[in-house]
Design a protein around this motif. Sequence first.
Motif, PDB file in Angstrom:
ATOM      1  N   ARG A  73       4.670   8.546   7.247  1.00  0.00           N
ATOM      2  CA  ARG A  73       3.757   9.041   6.107  1.00  0.00           C
ATOM      3  C   ARG A  73       3.349   7.812   5.200  1.00  0.00           C
ATOM      4  O   ARG A  73       2.319   7.834   4.794  1.00  0.00           O
ATOM      5  CB  ARG A  73       4.347  10.190   5.406  1.00  0.00           C
ATOM      6  CG  ARG A  73       3.662  10.867   4.668  1.00  0.00           C
ATOM      7  CD  ARG A  73       4.267  12.317   3.931  1.00  0.00           C
ATOM      8  NE  ARG A  73       4.398  13.259   5.029  1.00  0.00           N
ATOM      9  CZ  ARG A  73       3.839  13.874   5.859  1.00  0.00           C
ATOM     10  NH1 ARG A  73       2.287  13.893   5.255  1.00  0.00           N
ATOM     11  NH2 ARG A  73       4.023  14.761   6.462  1.00  0.00           N
ATOM     12  N   ALA A  74       4.584   7.057   4.948  1.00  0.00           N
ATOM     13  CA  ALA A  74       4.466   5.954   4.263  1.00  0.00           C
ATOM     14  C   ALA A  74       3.343   4.920   4.801  1.00  0.00           C
ATOM     15  O   ALA A  74       2.679   4.240   4.138  1.00  0.00           O
ATOM     16  CB  ALA A  74       5.610   5.177   4.044  1.00  0.00           C
ATOM     17  N   ALA A  75       3.567   4.849   6.220  1.00  0.00           N
ATOM     18  CA  ALA A  75       2.606   3.604   6.763  1.00  0.00           C
ATOM     19  C   ALA A  75       1.346   4.196   6.880  1.00  0.00           C
ATOM     20  O   ALA A  75       0.579   3.360   6.733  1.00  0.00           O
ATOM     21  CB  ALA A  75       3.228   3.564   8.328  1.00  0.00           C
ATOM     22  N   LYS A  76       1.184   5.417   7.132  1.00  0.00           N
ATOM     23  CA  LYS A  76      -0.323   5.846   7.086  1.00  0.00           C
ATOM     24  C   LYS A  76      -1.082   5.711   5.693  1.00  0.00           C
ATOM     25  O   LYS A  76      -2.140   5.413   5.461  1.00  0.00           O
ATOM     26  CB  LYS A  76      -0.492   7.477   7.603  1.00  0.00           C
ATOM     27  CG  LYS A  76       0.184   7.399   8.851  1.00  0.00           C
ATOM     28  CD  LYS A  76      -0.884   6.848  10.173  1.00  0.00           C
ATOM     29  CE  LYS A  76      -2.207   7.501  10.024  1.00  0.00           C
ATOM     30  NZ  LYS A  76      -3.054   6.801  11.192  1.00  0.00           N
ATOM     31  N   ALA A  77      -0.237   5.909   4.767  1.00  0.00           N
ATOM     32  CA  ALA A  77      -0.676   5.916   3.327  1.00  0.00           C
ATOM     33  C   ALA A  77      -0.936   4.517   3.046  1.00  0.00           C
ATOM     34  O   ALA A  77      -1.914   4.094   2.680  1.00  0.00           O
ATOM     35  CB  ALA A  77       0.465   6.470   2.110  1.00  0.00           C
ATOM     36  N   PHE A  78      -0.143   3.585   3.439  1.00  0.00           N
ATOM     37  CA  PHE A  78      -0.186   2.026   3.301  1.00  0.00           C
ATOM     38  C   PHE A  78      -1.848   1.646   3.968  1.00  0.00           C
ATOM     39  O   PHE A  78      -2.679   0.879   3.496  1.00  0.00           O
ATOM     40  CB  PHE A  78       0.960   1.325   3.794  1.00  0.00           C
ATOM     41  CG  PHE A  78       0.568  -0.157   3.580  1.00  0.00           C
ATOM     42  CD1 PHE A  78       1.085  -0.676   2.002  1.00  0.00           C
ATOM     43  CD2 PHE A  78       0.304  -0.900   4.423  1.00  0.00           C
ATOM     44  CE1 PHE A  78       0.737  -1.971   1.954  1.00  0.00           C
ATOM     45  CE2 PHE A  78       0.126  -2.413   4.044  1.00  0.00           C
ATOM     46  CZ  PHE A  78       0.375  -2.871   2.771  1.00  0.00           C
ATOM     47  N   ALA A  79      -1.758   2.071   5.403  1.00  0.00           N
ATOM     48  CA  ALA A  79      -3.143   1.908   6.095  1.00  0.00           C
ATOM     49  C   ALA A  79      -4.409   2.498   5.344  1.00  0.00           C
ATOM     50  O   ALA A  79      -5.526   1.770   5.109  1.00  0.00           O
ATOM     51  CB  ALA A  79      -3.057   2.476   7.448  1.00  0.00           C
ATOM     52  N   ALA A  80      -4.121   3.568   4.802  1.00  0.00           N
ATOM     53  CA  ALA A  80      -5.240   4.213   3.916  1.00  0.00           C
ATOM     54  C   ALA A  80      -5.453   3.254   2.710  1.00  0.00           C
ATOM     55  O   ALA A  80      -6.840   3.258   2.453  1.00  0.00           O
ATOM     56  CB  ALA A  80      -4.809   5.670   3.626  1.00  0.00           C
ATOM     57  N   GLU A  81      -4.669   2.855   2.268  1.00  0.00           N
ATOM     58  CA  GLU A  81      -4.865   1.875   1.057  1.00  0.00           C
ATOM     59  C   GLU A  81      -5.698   0.642   1.320  1.00  0.00           C
ATOM     60  O   GLU A  81      -6.611   0.137   0.669  1.00  0.00           O
ATOM     61  CB  GLU A  81      -3.505   1.495   0.354  1.00  0.00           C
ATOM     62  CG  GLU A  81      -3.646   0.512  -0.745  1.00  0.00           C
ATOM     63  CD  GLU A  81      -2.365   0.181  -1.325  1.00  0.00           C
ATOM     64  OE1 GLU A  81      -2.137  -1.104  -1.954  1.00  0.00           O
ATOM     65  OE2 GLU A  81      -1.177   0.786  -0.974  1.00  0.00           O
ATOM     66  N   LEU A  82      -5.312   0.225   2.471  1.00  0.00           N
ATOM     67  CA  LEU A  82      -6.122  -1.075   3.065  1.00  0.00           C
ATOM     68  C   LEU A  82      -7.450  -0.551   3.283  1.00  0.00           C
ATOM     69  O   LEU A  82      -8.454  -1.463   3.071  1.00  0.00           O
ATOM     70  CB  LEU A  82      -5.309  -1.552   4.532  1.00  0.00           C
ATOM     71  CG  LEU A  82      -3.953  -2.086   4.310  1.00  0.00           C
ATOM     72  CD1 LEU A  82      -3.600  -2.801   5.389  1.00  0.00           C
ATOM     73  CD2 LEU A  82      -3.876  -3.223   3.134  1.00  0.00           C
ATOM     74  N   ALA A  83      -7.631   0.656   3.989  1.00  0.00           N
ATOM     75  CA  ALA A  83      -8.868   0.931   4.253  1.00  0.00           C
ATOM     76  C   ALA A  83      -9.860   1.385   2.915  1.00  0.00           C
ATOM     77  O   ALA A  83     -11.378   0.962   2.799  1.00  0.00           O
ATOM     78  CB  ALA A  83      -8.950   2.379   5.070  1.00  0.00           C
ATOM     79  N   ASP A  84      -9.305   1.953   1.909  1.00  0.00           N
ATOM     80  CA  ASP A  84     -10.031   2.111   0.711  1.00  0.00           C
ATOM     81  C   ASP A  84     -10.614   0.800   0.106  1.00  0.00           C
ATOM     82  O   ASP A  84     -11.397   0.689  -0.599  1.00  0.00           O
ATOM     83  CB  ASP A  84      -8.964   2.767  -0.248  1.00  0.00           C
ATOM     84  CG  ASP A  84      -8.454   4.210   0.092  1.00  0.00           C
ATOM     85  OD1 ASP A  84      -9.316   4.766   1.014  1.00  0.00           O
ATOM     86  OD2 ASP A  84      -7.666   4.791  -0.441  1.00  0.00           O
ATOM     87  N   GLU A  85      -9.678  -0.290   0.134  1.00  0.00           N
ATOM     88  CA  GLU A  85     -10.235  -1.447  -0.545  1.00  0.00           C
ATOM     89  C   GLU A  85     -11.426  -2.022   0.257  1.00  0.00           C
ATOM     90  O   GLU A  85     -12.267  -2.356  -0.392  1.00  0.00           O
ATOM     91  CB  GLU A  85      -8.977  -2.540  -0.374  1.00  0.00           C
ATOM     92  CG  GLU A  85      -7.873  -2.339  -1.116  1.00  0.00           C
ATOM     93  CD  GLU A  85      -6.769  -3.382  -0.666  1.00  0.00           C
ATOM     94  OE1 GLU A  85      -5.897  -3.409  -1.643  1.00  0.00           O
ATOM     95  OE2 GLU A  85      -6.771  -4.102   0.214  1.00  0.00           O
ATOM     96  N   VAL A  86     -11.445  -1.793   1.597  1.00  0.00           N
ATOM     97  CA  VAL A  86     -12.631  -2.323   2.321  1.00  0.00           C
ATOM     98  C   VAL A  86     -13.653  -1.459   2.140  1.00  0.00           C
ATOM     99  O   VAL A  86     -14.935  -1.808   1.766  1.00  0.00           O
ATOM    100  CB  VAL A  86     -12.246  -2.359   3.670  1.00  0.00           C
ATOM    101  CG1 VAL A  86     -13.606  -2.945   4.496  1.00  0.00           C
ATOM    102  CG2 VAL A  86     -11.194  -3.528   4.001  1.00  0.00           C
ATOM    103  N   VAL A  87     -13.630  -0.389   2.035  1.00  0.00           N
ATOM    104  CA  VAL A  87     -14.709   0.958   1.794  1.00  0.00           C
ATOM    105  C   VAL A  87     -15.207   0.749   0.512  1.00  0.00           C
ATOM    106  O   VAL A  87     -16.492   1.026   0.469  1.00  0.00           O
ATOM    107  CB  VAL A  87     -14.111   2.541   2.146  1.00  0.00           C
ATOM    108  CG1 VAL A  87     -15.154   3.221   1.726  1.00  0.00           C
ATOM    109  CG2 VAL A  87     -13.840   2.568   3.551  1.00  0.00           C
ATOM    110  N   ALA A  88     -14.422   0.462  -0.311  1.00  0.00           N
ATOM    111  CA  ALA A  88     -15.175   0.296  -1.994  1.00  0.00           C
ATOM    112  C   ALA A  88     -15.739  -0.883  -1.914  1.00  0.00           C
ATOM    113  O   ALA A  88     -16.505  -1.027  -3.047  1.00  0.00           O
ATOM    114  CB  ALA A  88     -13.704   0.569  -2.616  1.00  0.00           C
ATOM    115  N   ALA A  89     -15.561  -1.858  -1.256  1.00  0.00           N
ATOM    116  CA  ALA A  89     -16.187  -3.136  -1.449  1.00  0.00           C
ATOM    117  C   ALA A  89     -17.860  -2.955  -1.096  1.00  0.00           C
ATOM    118  O   ALA A  89     -18.187  -2.400  -0.208  1.00  0.00           O
ATOM    119  CB  ALA A  89     -15.562  -4.183  -0.912  1.00  0.00           C
TER     120      ALA A  89
END
Length: 220
Positions: A73-89
């Motif tokens: 769960r923590a790893a998937k949340a971390f991957a989502a955080e990385l994805a959010d950074e790219v999506v928001a740019a």
Amino acid sequence: MSTIFRLDSSIRTEGSVSRAVADTLEAAILEAEGGDTTVTRRDVGTQPLPGDVWATSAFAGFVPETEWTPEQRAAKAFAAELADEVVAADVLIIATPLYNFGVSAHLKLWIDTLISDPRFAPGTETVKGKPAFLVVARGGGYGEGTPRAGWDHATAYLRRILEDVWQLDLDVIETELTLAEVNPQMAELRDLAREQLAESHDAARAGGRSVTLKLRAAAA
């Protein structure tokens, strides 16, 4: 208002050519945008991702979410955080050296972890058409006719991921002979190295100015 996502993967801070050219590119975008731009930074060179995050996130994709372990769960949340950074740019800058003829391990881990998020799996179009820059620095010469032509096993892979898998609108700025200034065996190449570095900074300035036209057209 625009957002730049910038990723650096050099293990050096002082003397890093990939960082220096990316600095020029970033500054050109900020100047052309008139200051109404924010920058999100991810430095995997000096602050690497956890070594087990990709495998844990990837394997979590094969079991129902209700069965995830706390680590998954923590790893998937971390991957989502990385994805959010790219999506928001609105524009991406990815700066990397060539290490041991291949991709920086820190950058590869970031890519693999990002792909473990469903938004960046092969076949998705989450960032299709988004402008991006790949800034590459190579210590030696790898062009046709040189002794190490074909030894760069990183740039083609990175283009494949960024252009073909994620379908970014990619510009590549490449600088070679970056070790000429510190390697006595490359002393005769120093003038050429300086010319190439100057050309890369010029390309970064031009790219920074031109990408603002894409950003404004997208916002219109």
